[in-house]
Design an enzyme around this catalytic site. Structure first.
Site, PDB file in Angstrom:
ATOM      1  N   ASN A  97      -3.181  -5.941  -2.137  1.00 39.15           N
ATOM      2  CA  ASN A  97      -3.366  -6.900  -1.041  1.00 39.15           C
ATOM      3  C   ASN A  97      -4.775  -7.510  -1.012  1.00 39.15           C
ATOM      4  O   ASN A  97      -5.196  -8.080   0.004  1.00 39.15           O
ATOM      5  CB  ASN A  97      -3.034  -6.257   0.304  1.00 39.15           C
ATOM      6  N   ARG A  98      -5.499  -7.387  -2.109  1.00 33.51           N
ATOM      7  CA  ARG A  98      -6.752  -8.144  -2.309  1.00 33.51           C
ATOM      8  C   ARG A  98      -6.685  -8.917  -3.624  1.00 33.51           C
ATOM      9  O   ARG A  98      -7.672  -9.493  -4.058  1.00 33.51           O
ATOM     10  CB  ARG A  98      -7.970  -7.201  -2.354  1.00 33.51           C
ATOM     11  N   HIS A 104       0.847  -1.192   0.000  1.00 32.66           N
ATOM     12  CA  HIS A 104       0.000   0.000   0.000  1.00 32.66           C
ATOM     13  C   HIS A 104       0.883   1.242   0.000  1.00 32.66           C
ATOM     14  O   HIS A 104       1.671   1.448   0.923  1.00 32.66           O
ATOM     15  CB  HIS A 104      -0.935  -0.016   1.209  1.00 32.66           C
ATOM     16  N   ALA A 105       0.701   2.060  -1.030  1.00 32.65           N
ATOM     17  CA  ALA A 105       1.647   3.134  -1.336  1.00 32.65           C
ATOM     18  C   ALA A 105       1.859   4.123  -0.195  1.00 32.65           C
ATOM     19  O   ALA A 105       2.963   4.580   0.051  1.00 32.65           O
ATOM     20  CB  ALA A 105       1.178   3.868  -2.584  1.00 32.65           C
ATOM     21  N   ARG A 106       0.771   4.480   0.516  1.00 31.84           N
ATOM     22  CA  ARG A 106       0.865   5.565   1.493  1.00 31.84           C
ATOM     23  C   ARG A 106       1.515   5.146   2.802  1.00 31.84           C
ATOM     24  O   ARG A 106       1.731   5.983   3.680  1.00 31.84           O
ATOM     25  CB  ARG A 106      -0.527   6.112   1.775  1.00 31.84           C
ATOM     26  N   GLU A 107       1.836   3.870   2.953  1.00 32.79           N
ATOM     27  CA  GLU A 107       2.379   3.377   4.220  1.00 32.79           C
ATOM     28  C   GLU A 107       3.900   3.542   4.229  1.00 32.79           C
ATOM     29  O   GLU A 107       4.663   2.585   4.248  1.00 32.79           O
ATOM     30  CB  GLU A 107       1.909   1.926   4.420  1.00 32.79           C
ATOM     31  N   TYR A 129      -9.628  -6.828  10.095  1.00 29.93           N
ATOM     32  CA  TYR A 129     -10.896  -6.943   9.346  1.00 29.93           C
ATOM     33  C   TYR A 129     -10.789  -8.088   8.348  1.00 29.93           C
ATOM     34  O   TYR A 129      -9.687  -8.535   8.022  1.00 29.93           O
ATOM     35  CB  TYR A 129     -11.256  -5.641   8.632  1.00 29.93           C
ATOM     36  N   GLU A 154       1.195  -4.561  11.189  1.00 28.09           N
ATOM     37  CA  GLU A 154       0.792  -3.155  11.079  1.00 28.09           C
ATOM     38  C   GLU A 154       1.707  -2.402  12.032  1.00 28.09           C
ATOM     39  O   GLU A 154       1.710  -2.667  13.228  1.00 28.09           O
ATOM     40  CB  GLU A 154      -0.673  -2.955  11.482  1.00 28.09           C
ATOM     41  N   ARG A 199      -3.304   4.599  -2.123  1.00 25.30           N
ATOM     42  CA  ARG A 199      -3.143   3.271  -1.520  1.00 25.30           C
ATOM     43  C   ARG A 199      -2.821   2.180  -2.556  1.00 25.30           C
ATOM     44  O   ARG A 199      -1.952   1.343  -2.356  1.00 25.30           O
ATOM     45  CB  ARG A 199      -4.448   2.917  -0.804  1.00 25.30           C
ATOM     46  N   HIS A 246       2.809  -3.631   6.887  1.00 29.44           N
ATOM     47  CA  HIS A 246       1.879  -2.525   6.607  1.00 29.44           C
ATOM     48  C   HIS A 246       1.930  -1.522   7.760  1.00 29.44           C
ATOM     49  O   HIS A 246       2.589  -1.727   8.763  1.00 29.44           O
ATOM     50  CB  HIS A 246       0.443  -3.062   6.492  1.00 29.44           C
ATOM     51  N   SER A 247       1.167  -0.443   7.615  1.00 33.94           N
ATOM     52  CA  SER A 247       0.873   0.444   8.739  1.00 33.94           C
ATOM     53  C   SER A 247      -0.571   0.903   8.534  1.00 33.94           C
ATOM     54  O   SER A 247      -1.066   0.831   7.418  1.00 33.94           O
ATOM     55  CB  SER A 247       1.825   1.651   8.769  1.00 33.94           C
ATOM     56  N   TYR A 248      -1.273   1.360   9.555  1.00 33.30           N
ATOM     57  CA  TYR A 248      -0.838   1.516  10.919  1.00 33.30           C
ATOM     58  C   TYR A 248      -1.798   0.734  11.821  1.00 33.30           C
ATOM     59  O   TYR A 248      -2.782   0.190  11.324  1.00 33.30           O
ATOM     60  CB  TYR A 248      -0.891   3.020  11.331  1.00 33.30           C
TER      61      TYR A 248
HETATM   62 ZN   LIG Z   1      -1.631  -1.750   4.138  1.00 33.17          ZN
END
Ligand SMILES: [Zn+2]
Length: 423
Positions: free
Chosen positions: A257-258, A178-181, A361, A383, A236, A309-311
């Protein structure tokens, strides 16, 4: 004479148009003015779904804690209020926080005091490999939809001595699906640097790296990562072009990631192209997941994997597609709780541990489920920091402490895979 006048007018029009396009192009940088990050309390599990129809961008979630973090525009907040939801505001002014961190973008300081651009990450990887040829090798292990290479560092004694060492267990760490992490990129790079610095100094690390291969892939989603630097800090997904919506606006991005090919298409993923959890048209439709999965299948002795990942500060394991416990749940939990203690012992930070589905989730088509369910290696999903104060906009002064607490947890996994069997 008339002709010259006409040309002059044309030239003026072209210049005005060029200026207009320049200004428009400039203003296409995503603007989050008016956006806030909210932590909404949920009374009933069904409301998680309701909230996702009212707000586009979910930041995090806790099924156990019954909260969901969302990044909401004024219109979305009004809709939430109308539906009767209450919340705590985590970030008052998203745009101001993005802008306040922009000054940190300037190249300055050392590798872990600020976030790094993709070019800087790749340069740092190359430097580490060039300066330690008997311990580190840089390999291309995948490619992005826009054609950027995905690189890994292979860290083991004499990596150039053999293409594969069939007697050395392999452990893979990857970050930034995920790009923003952004924090995940720096923490992964720190792991590689710390392992190399410990070799020949720390007896245990030295022994493990003589008998085990560690791979670090700091950026799985290079296109998205570049896009977070140039255009939209909170992007993301990857940068796949998906055609236009009903209003003729372009839609981009599959949630990598899906998109993994195990139990693809189920709960916790979306078939809507504009969704932040869009799973893509088919499993492994994206070059990032496809090439990486081929690479993981080519590793003959892969025993463990961590997808960073974060967060939210979590240590997780399969499954993400169902709430049923996986076959190796007890092993995962045993290692997970040791890692939890290791992390806490450094700066006192608590990371909750448990299966993906119930800890964060449902997430069908996630990487950990595939690595465990298909590839047959123990796969953890992390995370990193924080628990919501800054979320994805974690200040750079937390890069070092977050890296320092993740490092011993990573060593725990490397040690376990070097010295024991889990199957
Ligand atoms: Zn992520």
């Amino acid at each position: 004479m008339r002709r010259i006048g006409y040309n002059k007018a044309m030239r003026a029009i072209i210049w005005i148009l060029a200026g207009f396009l320049f200004v428009c192009g400039w203003s296409q940088t995503a603007d989050y003015t008016g956006y806030q990050v909210l932590r909404i309390t949920v009374e009933h599990p069904k409301q998680f779904e309701q909230i996702q129809t009212l707000v586009r961008d979910v930041w995090s979630c806790s099924l156990k804690g019954r909260t969901i973090d969302v990044c909401a525009s004024p219109e979305e907040r009004a809709a939430l209020q109308k539906a009767g939801f209450t919340w705590q505001t985590l970030i008052e002014d998203v745009q101001a926080l993005i802008e306040s961190q922009r000054s940190d973008y300037q190249p300055q300081g050392d590798l872990f005091s600020r976030y790094l651009t993709l070019d800087e990450v790749y340069a740092a990887m190359r430097t580490l490999a060039e300066q330690n040829p008997r311990l580190v090798q840089m390999l291309q292990v995948g490619i992005s939809v826009e054609g950027r290479p995905i690189y890994a560092l292979r860290i083991t004694r004499d990596p150039r001595g053999a293409r594969v060492y069939r007697d050395r267990p392999q452990v893979v760490f990857n970050a930034c699906q995920h790009a923003r992490e952004w924090i995940t990129v720096s923490v992964a790079l720190y792991l590689a640097y710390a392992l190399v610095a410990s070799y020949g100094v720390d007896t245990r690390v030295t022994q493990w790296l003589q008998r085990t291969e560690v791979y670090v892939v700091p950026v799985v989603n290079p296109d998205g990562y570049v896009y977070t630097w140039t255009t939209n800090r909170l992007w993301r997904k990857n940068r796949r072009y998906l055609g236009t919506n009903n209003w003729g606006q372009p839609i981009y991005g599959v949630d990598l990631n899906r998109n993994w090919g195990f139990q693809w298409g189920g709960q916790g993923s979306s078939g809507q192209r504009s969704s932040e959890t869009y799973r893509g048209p088919a499993p492994f439709s994206e070059p990032e997941t496809y090439t990486l999965s081929r690479w993981l299948l080519s590793l003959p002795t892969l025993r463990a994997h961590v997808d960073i990942h974060s967060y939210s500060q979590l240590i997780m394991w399969p499954w993400g597609y169902t709430d049923a416990l996986c076959y190796h749940h007890a092993t995962f939990e045993r290692i997970g709780l040791i890692m939890q203690q290791q992390i806490q012992s450094v700066h006192g930070m608590f990371y909750a541990a448990g299966p993906i589905y119930t800890t964060i989730y449902p997430a069908s088509g996630n990487m950990c489920d595939w690595v465990y369910g298909v590839r047959g290696a123990l796969s953890f999903g992390y995370e990193l920091r924080d628990t919501g104060q800054y979320g994805f906009l974690l200040p750079p002064d937390q890069i070092l402490p977050n890296s320092e607490e993740f490092y011993p947890a990573a060593l725990t996994l490397i040690e376990w895979m070097t010295t024991r069997r889990w199957d």
